[in-house]
Design an enzyme around this catalytic site. Sequence first.
Site, PDB file in Angstrom:
ATOM      1  N   ARG A 102       0.841  -1.310  -0.012  1.00 50.51           N
ATOM      2  CA  ARG A 102       0.093  -0.012  -0.139  1.00 50.51           C
ATOM      3  C   ARG A 102       0.738   1.152  -0.018  1.00 50.51           C
ATOM      4  NH1 ARG A 102      -4.611  -0.003   4.397  1.00 50.51           N
ATOM      5  NH2 ARG A 102      -3.027   0.799   5.657  1.00 50.51           N
ATOM      6  N   THR A 106      -2.127   7.288  -0.010  1.00 52.26           N
ATOM      7  CA  THR A 106      -3.550   6.942  -0.539  1.00 52.26           C
ATOM      8  C   THR A 106      -3.788   5.415   0.013  1.00 52.26           C
ATOM      9  OG1 THR A 106      -2.296   5.739  -2.445  1.00 52.26           O
ATOM     10  CG2 THR A 106      -2.904   7.737  -2.715  1.00 52.26           C
ATOM     11  N   ASP A 197       0.921  -2.493  12.562  1.00 56.71           N
ATOM     12  CA  ASP A 197       1.208  -3.140  11.259  1.00 56.71           C
ATOM     13  C   ASP A 197       1.777  -4.271  11.283  1.00 56.71           C
ATOM     14  OD1 ASP A 197       3.040  -3.678   8.784  1.00 56.71           O
ATOM     15  OD2 ASP A 197       2.706  -1.526   8.203  1.00 56.71           O
ATOM     16  N   ASP A 200       5.368  -5.212   9.911  1.00 57.94           N
ATOM     17  CA  ASP A 200       6.423  -4.709  10.787  1.00 57.94           C
ATOM     18  C   ASP A 200       6.540  -5.545  12.167  1.00 57.94           C
ATOM     19  OD1 ASP A 200       7.046  -2.835   9.019  1.00 57.94           O
ATOM     20  OD2 ASP A 200       6.078  -1.078   9.929  1.00 57.94           O
TER      21      ASP A 200
HETATM   22  C1  PRP Z   1      -0.589  -4.695   4.703  1.00 56.15           C
HETATM   23  C2  PRP Z   1      -1.546  -6.048   4.880  1.00 56.15           C
HETATM   24  C3  PRP Z   1      -1.985  -6.195   3.580  1.00 56.15           C
HETATM   25  C4  PRP Z   1      -2.830  -4.733   3.321  1.00 56.15           C
HETATM   26  C5  PRP Z   1      -4.009  -4.401   3.767  1.00 56.15           C
HETATM   27  O1  PRP Z   1       0.264  -4.933   3.664  1.00 56.15           O
HETATM   28  O2  PRP Z   1      -0.403  -7.054   5.045  1.00 56.15           O
HETATM   29  O3  PRP Z   1      -1.687  -6.675   2.798  1.00 56.15           O
HETATM   30  O4  PRP Z   1      -1.811  -4.017   4.051  1.00 56.15           O
HETATM   31  O5  PRP Z   1      -4.549  -3.313   3.413  1.00 56.15           O
HETATM   32  P1  PRP Z   1      -5.622  -3.139   2.545  1.00 56.15           P
HETATM   33  O6  PRP Z   1      -6.890  -4.059   2.755  1.00 56.15           O
HETATM   34  O7  PRP Z   1      -5.986  -1.907   2.556  1.00 56.15           O
HETATM   35  O8  PRP Z   1      -5.162  -3.481   1.093  1.00 56.15           O
HETATM   36  P2  PRP Z   1       1.290  -3.602   3.505  1.00 56.15           P
HETATM   37  O9  PRP Z   1       0.969  -2.921   2.208  1.00 56.15           O
HETATM   38  O10 PRP Z   1       1.466  -2.672   4.576  1.00 56.15           O
HETATM   39  O11 PRP Z   1       2.592  -4.354   3.115  1.00 56.15           O
HETATM   40  P3  PRP Z   1       3.364  -5.357   3.977  1.00 56.15           P
HETATM   41  O12 PRP Z   1       2.805  -6.645   4.127  1.00 56.15           O
HETATM   42  O13 PRP Z   1       4.832  -5.440   2.849  1.00 56.15           O
HETATM   43  O14 PRP Z   1       3.873  -4.487   5.269  1.00 56.15           O
HETATM   44  N1  URA Z   2      -2.124  -3.326   7.426  1.00 54.33           N
HETATM   45  C1  URA Z   2      -1.669  -3.496   8.524  1.00 54.33           C
HETATM   46  O1  URA Z   2      -0.658  -4.373   8.638  1.00 54.33           O
HETATM   47  N2  URA Z   2      -2.399  -3.143   9.537  1.00 54.33           N
HETATM   48  C2  URA Z   2      -3.592  -2.373   9.304  1.00 54.33           C
HETATM   49  O2  URA Z   2      -4.257  -2.145  10.346  1.00 54.33           O
HETATM   50  C3  URA Z   2      -3.981  -2.172   8.076  1.00 54.33           C
HETATM   51  C4  URA Z   2      -3.336  -2.449   7.002  1.00 54.33           C
END
Ligand code: PRP
Ligand code: URA
Length: 206
Positions: A102, A106, A197, A200
Site C-alpha cells: 500500500r 493513498t 502494522d 512490521d
Molecule cells: C498490509 C497487509 C495487507 C494490506 C491490507 O500490507 O499485510 O496486505 O496492508 O490493507 P488493504 O486491505 O487496505 O489493502 P502492506 O501494504 O502494509 O505491505 P507489507 O505486508 O509489505 O507490510
Molecule cells: N495493514 C496492517 O498491517 N495493519 C492495518 O491496520 C491495516 C493494514
Amino acid sequence: MAVDVLEHPLAKQLVAELRDKLTPPEHYRRLCHKLTTLLVLEATTALGTTDRVVETPLESARCEVLIEGLAVVPILRAGLGMLDSVTELFDDVKVGYIGLERAHDTAIAHRYYCKLPDLAGRLVLCLDPMLATGGSASQAISFMKVSGAERVVMVCVIAAPEGVARLNADHPDVRIVTAALDRELDARKYILPGLGDFGDRLFGTF
Ligand code: PRP
Ligand code: URA
C-alpha cells in the site's frame, strides 16, 4: 455482510496476544503460526473427500480421504507468516506468491511481484492477516482468477467492516474466514482497534 469469524476460545486468546503492543516479533511469529492453523482448519471444511476402505490390524474400515488438492497464495509480505501452517497441514498443496504494497499516502496497493501456478480445480486459500480497505485482497483474488482459481477462501487474522464490504462487492463468491471483525478504519486506513502494522510486527521492522 458475509464473513465467518472464528469463535474458538484459543483463537480469542491468540488474537489478544497479537494485539498486545508489548508482544515481541519472535513470539508474534509463533502466535501467527498457531492462529493460522485454526483459521485454515475452518477455511478448508469444504475440501472434497471420497470413500476408501482401509485395512486396520483388526478388520476393514470405511474411511474418507481427501480427493481435492489445495493451493495457497500468501500476499507478501505479511501473508508469508501464515504460509507454513498450511504446508505443514496439507501434503498436496501448490504455492503461489503475490507481492502488494500500500502507498503511504493513498493506502492503494500496487503489485510488485506475481508468481502463480495454474489454480484450476483446487480450493485456493488467499492468505493475508489484515483485511483493511480490502484493496489488496480484491486485487490479489482478481489475479488468482486470471490464473484459473474458481473457489477462493480469504483467510485473515483481523478484518475491518470496510474490507469485508469491499470483498463482498468485488468477489461475492469468495468466503472470508477471520479471527476477528474489528470496528473501523482510521484516517490512515489502519484497522481499529487492530494490532498495528502486521508485517512490521512479524518481521521486526519498526
Ligand atoms: C498490509 C497487509 C495487507 C494490506 C491490507 O500490507 O499485510 O496486505 O496492508 O490493507 P488493504 O486491505 O487496505 O489493502 P502492506 O501494504 O502494509 O505491505 P507489507 O505486508 O509489505 O507490510
Ligand atoms: N495493514 C496492517 O498491517 N495493519 C492495518 O491496520 C491495516 C493494514
